[in-house]
Design a protein around this motif. Structure first.
Motif, PDB file in Angstrom:
ATOM      1  N   ASN A  91     -57.443  41.843 -60.368  1.00 41.47           N
ATOM      2  CA  ASN A  91     -57.618  40.487 -59.862  1.00 41.47           C
ATOM      3  C   ASN A  91     -59.000  40.009 -60.297  1.00 41.47           C
ATOM      4  O   ASN A  91     -59.989  40.231 -59.596  1.00 41.47           O
ATOM      5  CB  ASN A  91     -57.493  40.461 -58.339  1.00 41.47           C
ATOM      6  N   PRO A  92     -59.100  39.359 -61.463  1.00 40.87           N
ATOM      7  CA  PRO A  92     -60.409  38.956 -61.977  1.00 40.87           C
ATOM      8  C   PRO A  92     -61.092  37.879 -61.127  1.00 40.87           C
ATOM      9  O   PRO A  92     -62.304  37.744 -61.159  1.00 40.87           O
ATOM     10  CB  PRO A  92     -60.100  38.429 -63.381  1.00 40.87           C
ATOM     11  N   PHE A  93     -60.334  37.134 -60.329  1.00 43.07           N
ATOM     12  CA  PHE A  93     -60.922  36.089 -59.492  1.00 43.07           C
ATOM     13  C   PHE A  93     -61.707  36.691 -58.332  1.00 43.07           C
ATOM     14  O   PHE A  93     -62.725  36.156 -57.924  1.00 43.07           O
ATOM     15  CB  PHE A  93     -59.842  35.131 -58.990  1.00 43.07           C
ATOM     16  N   GLU A  94     -61.205  37.817 -57.782  1.00 42.67           N
ATOM     17  CA  GLU A  94     -61.917  38.510 -56.708  1.00 42.67           C
ATOM     18  C   GLU A  94     -62.804  39.621 -57.241  1.00 42.67           C
ATOM     19  O   GLU A  94     -63.613  40.167 -56.513  1.00 42.67           O
ATOM     20  CB  GLU A  94     -60.917  39.115 -55.716  1.00 42.67           C
ATOM     21  N   GLY A  95     -62.615  39.996 -58.506  1.00 37.27           N
ATOM     22  CA  GLY A  95     -63.383  41.100 -59.072  1.00 37.27           C
ATOM     23  C   GLY A  95     -62.932  42.448 -58.545  1.00 37.27           C
ATOM     24  O   GLY A  95     -63.736  43.362 -58.371  1.00 37.27           O
ATOM     25  N   SER A  96     -61.630  42.589 -58.293  1.00 34.56           N
ATOM     26  CA  SER A  96     -61.117  43.832 -57.706  1.00 34.56           C
ATOM     27  C   SER A  96     -59.912  44.366 -58.475  1.00 34.56           C
ATOM     28  O   SER A  96     -59.299  43.656 -59.265  1.00 34.56           O
ATOM     29  CB  SER A  96     -60.718  43.605 -56.249  1.00 34.56           C
ATOM     30  N   ILE A  97     -59.603  45.615 -58.203  1.00 32.57           N
ATOM     31  CA  ILE A  97     -58.407  46.275 -58.731  1.00 32.57           C
ATOM     32  C   ILE A  97     -57.685  46.894 -57.537  1.00 32.57           C
ATOM     33  O   ILE A  97     -58.310  47.528 -56.683  1.00 32.57           O
ATOM     34  CB  ILE A  97     -58.757  47.410 -59.715  1.00 32.57           C
ATOM     35  N   THR A  98     -56.383  46.711 -57.487  1.00 32.55           N
ATOM     36  CA  THR A  98     -55.552  47.383 -56.485  1.00 32.55           C
ATOM     37  C   THR A  98     -54.717  48.423 -57.213  1.00 32.55           C
ATOM     38  O   THR A  98     -54.024  48.108 -58.179  1.00 32.55           O
ATOM     39  CB  THR A  98     -54.644  46.380 -55.753  1.00 32.55           C
ATOM     40  N   ILE A  99     -54.783  49.660 -56.743  1.00 30.13           N
ATOM     41  CA  ILE A  99     -54.120  50.791 -57.386  1.00 30.13           C
ATOM     42  C   ILE A  99     -53.132  51.406 -56.408  1.00 30.13           C
ATOM     43  O   ILE A  99     -53.467  51.605 -55.239  1.00 30.13           O
ATOM     44  CB  ILE A  99     -55.151  51.863 -57.798  1.00 30.13           C
ATOM     45  N   ILE A 100     -51.934  51.707 -56.881  1.00 30.37           N
ATOM     46  CA  ILE A 100     -50.977  52.522 -56.138  1.00 30.37           C
ATOM     47  C   ILE A 100     -50.903  53.846 -56.894  1.00 30.37           C
ATOM     48  O   ILE A 100     -50.649  53.867 -58.102  1.00 30.37           O
ATOM     49  CB  ILE A 100     -49.577  51.879 -56.065  1.00 30.37           C
ATOM     50  N   ALA A 101     -51.139  54.953 -56.184  1.00 28.18           N
ATOM     51  CA  ALA A 101     -51.189  56.258 -56.835  1.00 28.18           C
ATOM     52  C   ALA A 101     -50.399  57.279 -56.034  1.00 28.18           C
ATOM     53  O   ALA A 101     -50.352  57.226 -54.805  1.00 28.18           O
ATOM     54  CB  ALA A 101     -52.643  56.706 -56.980  1.00 28.18           C
ATOM     55  N   SER A 102     -49.770  58.231 -56.752  1.00 25.99           N
ATOM     56  CA  SER A 102     -48.987  59.302 -56.137  1.00 25.99           C
ATOM     57  C   SER A 102     -49.703  60.635 -56.320  1.00 25.99           C
ATOM     58  O   SER A 102     -50.253  60.903 -57.388  1.00 25.99           O
ATOM     59  CB  SER A 102     -47.611  59.411 -56.792  1.00 25.99           C
ATOM     60  N   LYS A 103     -49.641  61.462 -55.286  1.00 26.82           N
ATOM     61  CA  LYS A 103     -50.276  62.772 -55.342  1.00 26.82           C
ATOM     62  C   LYS A 103     -49.566  63.653 -56.358  1.00 26.82           C
ATOM     63  O   LYS A 103     -48.340  63.689 -56.422  1.00 26.82           O
ATOM     64  CB  LYS A 103     -50.247  63.435 -53.969  1.00 26.82           C
ATOM     65  N   ILE A 104     -50.362  64.359 -57.145  1.00 21.34           N
ATOM     66  CA  ILE A 104     -49.823  65.305 -58.121  1.00 21.34           C
ATOM     67  C   ILE A 104     -49.721  66.656 -57.447  1.00 21.34           C
ATOM     68  O   ILE A 104     -50.688  67.155 -56.872  1.00 21.34           O
ATOM     69  CB  ILE A 104     -50.736  65.394 -59.362  1.00 21.34           C
ATOM     70  N   ASP A 105     -48.539  67.273 -57.516  1.00 20.67           N
ATOM     71  CA  ASP A 105     -48.335  68.598 -56.936  1.00 20.67           C
ATOM     72  C   ASP A 105     -48.973  69.624 -57.853  1.00 20.67           C
ATOM     73  O   ASP A 105     -48.551  69.806 -58.985  1.00 20.67           O
ATOM     74  CB  ASP A 105     -46.844  68.871 -56.772  1.00 20.67           C
ATOM     75  N   GLU A 106     -50.002  70.289 -57.341  1.00 21.87           N
ATOM     76  CA  GLU A 106     -50.710  71.280 -58.142  1.00 21.87           C
ATOM     77  C   GLU A 106     -50.495  72.687 -57.625  1.00 21.87           C
ATOM     78  O   GLU A 106     -51.331  73.560 -57.789  1.00 21.87           O
ATOM     79  CB  GLU A 106     -52.205  70.952 -58.158  1.00 21.87           C
ATOM     80  N   GLY A 107     -49.371  72.918 -56.959  1.00 21.63           N
ATOM     81  CA  GLY A 107     -49.069  74.259 -56.468  1.00 21.63           C
ATOM     82  C   GLY A 107     -49.936  74.664 -55.299  1.00 21.63           C
ATOM     83  O   GLY A 107     -50.384  75.786 -55.229  1.00 21.63           O
TER      84      GLY A 107
END
Length: 127
Positions: A91-107
């Motif tokens: 969002n360049p107007f607010e100067g922000s990034i919204t991220i959706i992320a999933s946990k990686i299963d690392e055993g």
């Protein structure tokens, strides 16, 4: 509007480096390139049935300031866990990034006798 008082957590950004091994196969290594202030929230989960197994996906929502080196190929480290980026909305107007992320299963289960594998090495730079 994004303000500093909303960014209560520190997250690490892991940037991929792709090389080839002695057999010509691609090897991707993730190095910690920077740590940034962010707001992190757990997304409400849902139970998924896949291949006859029930499981709960672990996703988080992250809001941070715009960083030009943050791409969909990067990974996020937060609270000792590594996450892959599913969605990156700038969002360049607010100067922000919204991220959706999933946990990686690392055993990291009870059947894992080791301490889990580390993801990424290297020195990080602040923001």
């Amino acid at each position: 509007m994004i303000t500093a008082s909303n960014l209560l957590f520190r997250i690490g950004i892991l940037t991929p480096t792709v090389t080839r091994d002695e057999y010509g196969a691609q090897v991707t290594r993730y190095d910690l390139t920077r740590t940034v202030a962010a707001d992190v929230k757990y997304n409400k989960g849902k139970r998924i049935l896949e291949h006859g197994e029930f499981w709960m996906p672990t996703t988080i929502g992250i809001t941070t300031r715009l960083h030009p080196d943050l791409t969909e190929h990067c990974r996020i480290v937060w609270d000792g866990k590594t996450y892959q980026i599913d969605s990156l909305n700038r969002n360049p107007f607010e100067g922000s990034i919204t991220i959706i992320a999933s946990k990686i299963d690392e055993g990291e289960g009870p059947e894992d006798s080791g301490g889990g594998s580390g993801s990424g090495s290297g020195s990080g730079s602040g923001d």
